[in-house]
Design an enzyme around this catalytic site. Sequence first.
Site, short mmCIF file in Angstrom:
data_model
loop_
_atom_site.label_atom_id
_atom_site.label_comp_id
_atom_site.label_asym_id
_atom_site.label_seq_id
_atom_site.Cartn_x
_atom_site.Cartn_y
_atom_site.Cartn_z
N GLU A 160 -13.63 65.98 7.07
CA GLU A 160 -12.21 65.74 6.80
C GLU A 160 -11.42 66.90 7.41
O GLU A 160 -11.39 68.00 6.86
CB GLU A 160 -11.92 65.65 5.32
CG GLU A 160 -10.48 65.24 5.06
CD GLU A 160 -10.30 64.63 3.69
OE1 GLU A 160 -10.41 63.40 3.56
OE2 GLU A 160 -10.07 65.40 2.74
N CYS A 205 -14.50 70.77 6.54
CA CYS A 205 -13.12 70.55 6.12
C CYS A 205 -12.25 71.71 6.60
O CYS A 205 -12.64 72.87 6.51
CB CYS A 205 -13.05 70.41 4.60
SG CYS A 205 -11.44 69.83 4.04
N TYR A 213 -2.91 66.50 0.48
CA TYR A 213 -3.52 67.81 0.17
C TYR A 213 -4.84 67.58 -0.55
O TYR A 213 -4.88 66.84 -1.55
CB TYR A 213 -2.56 68.67 -0.68
CG TYR A 213 -1.35 69.05 0.12
CD1 TYR A 213 -1.38 70.14 0.98
CD2 TYR A 213 -0.19 68.27 0.08
CE1 TYR A 213 -0.27 70.45 1.77
CE2 TYR A 213 0.91 68.58 0.87
CZ TYR A 213 0.86 69.67 1.73
OH TYR A 213 1.93 69.97 2.52
N SER A 214 -5.89 68.23 -0.07
CA SER A 214 -7.18 68.14 -0.75
C SER A 214 -7.06 68.80 -2.11
O SER A 214 -6.44 69.86 -2.23
CB SER A 214 -8.26 68.91 0.03
OG SER A 214 -8.30 68.51 1.36
N TYR A 239 -7.72 68.08 9.57
CA TYR A 239 -6.31 67.68 9.67
C TYR A 239 -5.53 68.60 10.59
O TYR A 239 -6.03 69.62 10.99
CB TYR A 239 -5.67 67.65 8.28
CG TYR A 239 -6.06 68.78 7.34
CD1 TYR A 239 -5.39 70.00 7.35
CD2 TYR A 239 -7.12 68.62 6.41
CE1 TYR A 239 -5.73 71.02 6.48
CE2 TYR A 239 -7.47 69.64 5.54
CZ TYR A 239 -6.78 70.84 5.57
OH TYR A 239 -7.13 71.85 4.70
P1 FAD Z 1 5.94 69.38 8.47
O1 FAD Z 1 7.35 69.47 8.02
O2 FAD Z 1 5.29 68.04 8.44
O3 FAD Z 1 5.83 70.02 9.91
C1 FAD Z 1 4.56 69.99 10.59
C2 FAD Z 1 4.49 71.16 11.57
O4 FAD Z 1 5.50 71.02 12.54
C3 FAD Z 1 4.72 72.51 10.90
O5 FAD Z 1 3.79 73.43 11.40
C4 FAD Z 1 6.15 72.88 11.29
O6 FAD Z 1 6.33 74.28 11.34
C5 FAD Z 1 6.25 72.24 12.66
N1 FAD Z 1 7.65 71.88 13.04
C6 FAD Z 1 8.67 71.54 12.24
N2 FAD Z 1 9.77 71.27 12.96
C7 FAD Z 1 9.44 71.45 14.25
C8 FAD Z 1 10.14 71.32 15.48
N3 FAD Z 1 11.40 70.96 15.53
N4 FAD Z 1 9.45 71.58 16.62
C9 FAD Z 1 8.14 71.95 16.59
N5 FAD Z 1 7.44 72.08 15.45
C10 FAD Z 1 8.07 71.83 14.30
N6 FAD Z 1 -2.77 71.34 4.11
C11 FAD Z 1 -2.99 72.38 3.29
O7 FAD Z 1 -2.28 73.39 3.35
N7 FAD Z 1 -3.99 72.33 2.34
C12 FAD Z 1 -4.80 71.25 2.20
O8 FAD Z 1 -5.70 71.23 1.33
C13 FAD Z 1 -4.57 70.14 3.05
N8 FAD Z 1 -5.34 69.04 2.95
C14 FAD Z 1 -5.13 67.98 3.79
C15 FAD Z 1 -5.95 66.87 3.68
C16 FAD Z 1 -5.78 65.80 4.53
C17 FAD Z 1 -6.70 64.59 4.40
C18 FAD Z 1 -4.74 65.83 5.51
C19 FAD Z 1 -4.53 64.67 6.43
C20 FAD Z 1 -3.92 66.92 5.62
C21 FAD Z 1 -4.09 68.03 4.77
N9 FAD Z 1 -3.26 69.15 4.84
C22 FAD Z 1 -3.51 70.22 4.01
C23 FAD Z 1 -2.13 69.22 5.78
C24 FAD Z 1 -0.83 68.74 5.06
O9 FAD Z 1 -0.93 67.35 4.79
C25 FAD Z 1 0.45 68.94 5.89
O10 FAD Z 1 0.26 68.34 7.15
C26 FAD Z 1 0.83 70.39 6.08
O11 FAD Z 1 1.05 71.02 4.82
C27 FAD Z 1 2.12 70.50 6.88
O12 FAD Z 1 3.10 69.73 6.24
P2 FAD Z 1 4.60 70.26 6.11
O13 FAD Z 1 5.43 69.19 5.49
O14 FAD Z 1 4.65 71.61 5.51
O15 FAD Z 1 5.04 70.42 7.63
#
Ligand code: FAD
Length: 376
Positions: free
Chosen positions: A374, A334, A154-155, A376
């Site tokens: 950046e 971003c 997360y940024s 994602y």
């Molecule tokens: P996950 O559990 O990893 O799931 C990912 C996606 O898959 C979700 O949309 C979920 O609904 C979907 N999913 C789950 N199960 C299934 C299934 N069975 N079939 C299909 N789809 C499914 N995010 C921010 O909100 N703010 C930020 O500032 C931010 N900064 C970032 C910076 C960087 C450098 C990077 C790489 C990423 C950033 N992100 C940011 C994104 C963050 O890291 C996560 O990827 C994001 O919050 C989703 O993670 P999660 O664990 O909630 O979802």
Amino acid sequence: MAHSTVSQFSVAVPTGNDISLRRSVLKRNIVSFGNKSWASNLSFDLKSRNAQKSNQYIVCMSVQQASKSKVGVSPLELEAEKEPPLNLFKPKEPYTATIVSVERLVGPKAPGETCHIVIDHGGNVPYWEGQSYGVIPPGENPKKPGSPHNVRLYSIASTRYGDSFDGKTASLCVRRAVYYDPETGKEDPSKSGICSNFLCNSKPGDKVQITGPSGKIMLLPEDNPNANHIMIATGTGVAPFRGYLRRMFMEDVTFKFRGLAWLFLGVANSDSLLYDEEFSKYLEDYPDQFRYDRALSREQKNKSGGKMYVQDKIEEYSDEIFKLLDEGAHIYFCGLRGMMPGIQDTLKRVAEQRGENWDEKLSQLKKNKQWHVEVY
Ligand code: FAD
């Protein structure tokens, strides 16, 4: 012209260790100077108001105040390092931080939910503006039974001093990841994003495992305080830029910004705008140094009658943007990965209309370290 006035205002000097108390004191007493307020505009932690005791924290002082007063920060040693902190905490040994507050940032008509989350790291996980933290959500990785979940990045949306200006917190701007069944169009909670929902559901006092800080791509180059910075954000991509802008316009730090900061923010509608009041305040206080353009895809139309995206705003101001880039401005992007193709197409088209070769220009921008992405 900036007017100077002498005014009297209250400065909170908290003596205890209670960060929430310190924050609420800071908000209520430093926020307004005369009729000026720098507007953190986030009603943090209202509960702690009850906890606030007497006036033992209040010291009055007179200062020679420019109309644009900045907030004092500490510890100033955070300015001293030459290199950014990197990976102080790794996934195998994360730091256990504490949630200070979770606040919904968007209005009722916003599609989805985005939260501002303040995390207390006790000064133990320092970072620079533009870096990210990793978060390990609690529970077991379904793909690797017995192992923790993978780290999500997360940024960081605050400066190194955090929203309480004491170097002990970091703020994240997190959008809940939800899953809509493509056939029914209905939300399927069993597939909700794990980490984003954990963060947005967390409560003050909850523990959170963090790693990092990580990332050097989005660090704010401070070698030239006169440099110009063009920031293009979609949604939560605004996070690093909130940090930059607080450093440039809100905090009294060694970096004395004298250039232009121009933020383009793309979201769905006006209820989805993030930190809008904070940014609007900079427009009032720094009209010569800050520009702020919003693209509201579901509310505004572009010149062809289609939805208004950030690239349409870029096109609208392309002459100025290209001139700034030619003069050495930094440009940052971003947000969601999907934003880049449309932006790249627009920049290429604009360059061609100007008789320039975009691919050459882009490689020059990258070579000059003016181009920062950046997504994602
Ligand atoms: P996950 O559990 O990893 O799931 C990912 C996606 O898959 C979700 O949309 C979920 O609904 C979907 N999913 C789950 N199960 C299934 C299934 N069975 N079939 C299909 N789809 C499914 N995010 C921010 O909100 N703010 C930020 O500032 C931010 N900064 C970032 C910076 C960087 C450098 C990077 C790489 C990423 C950033 N992100 C940011 C994104 C963050 O890291 C996560 O990827 C994001 O919050 C989703 O993670 P999660 O664990 O909630 O979802």
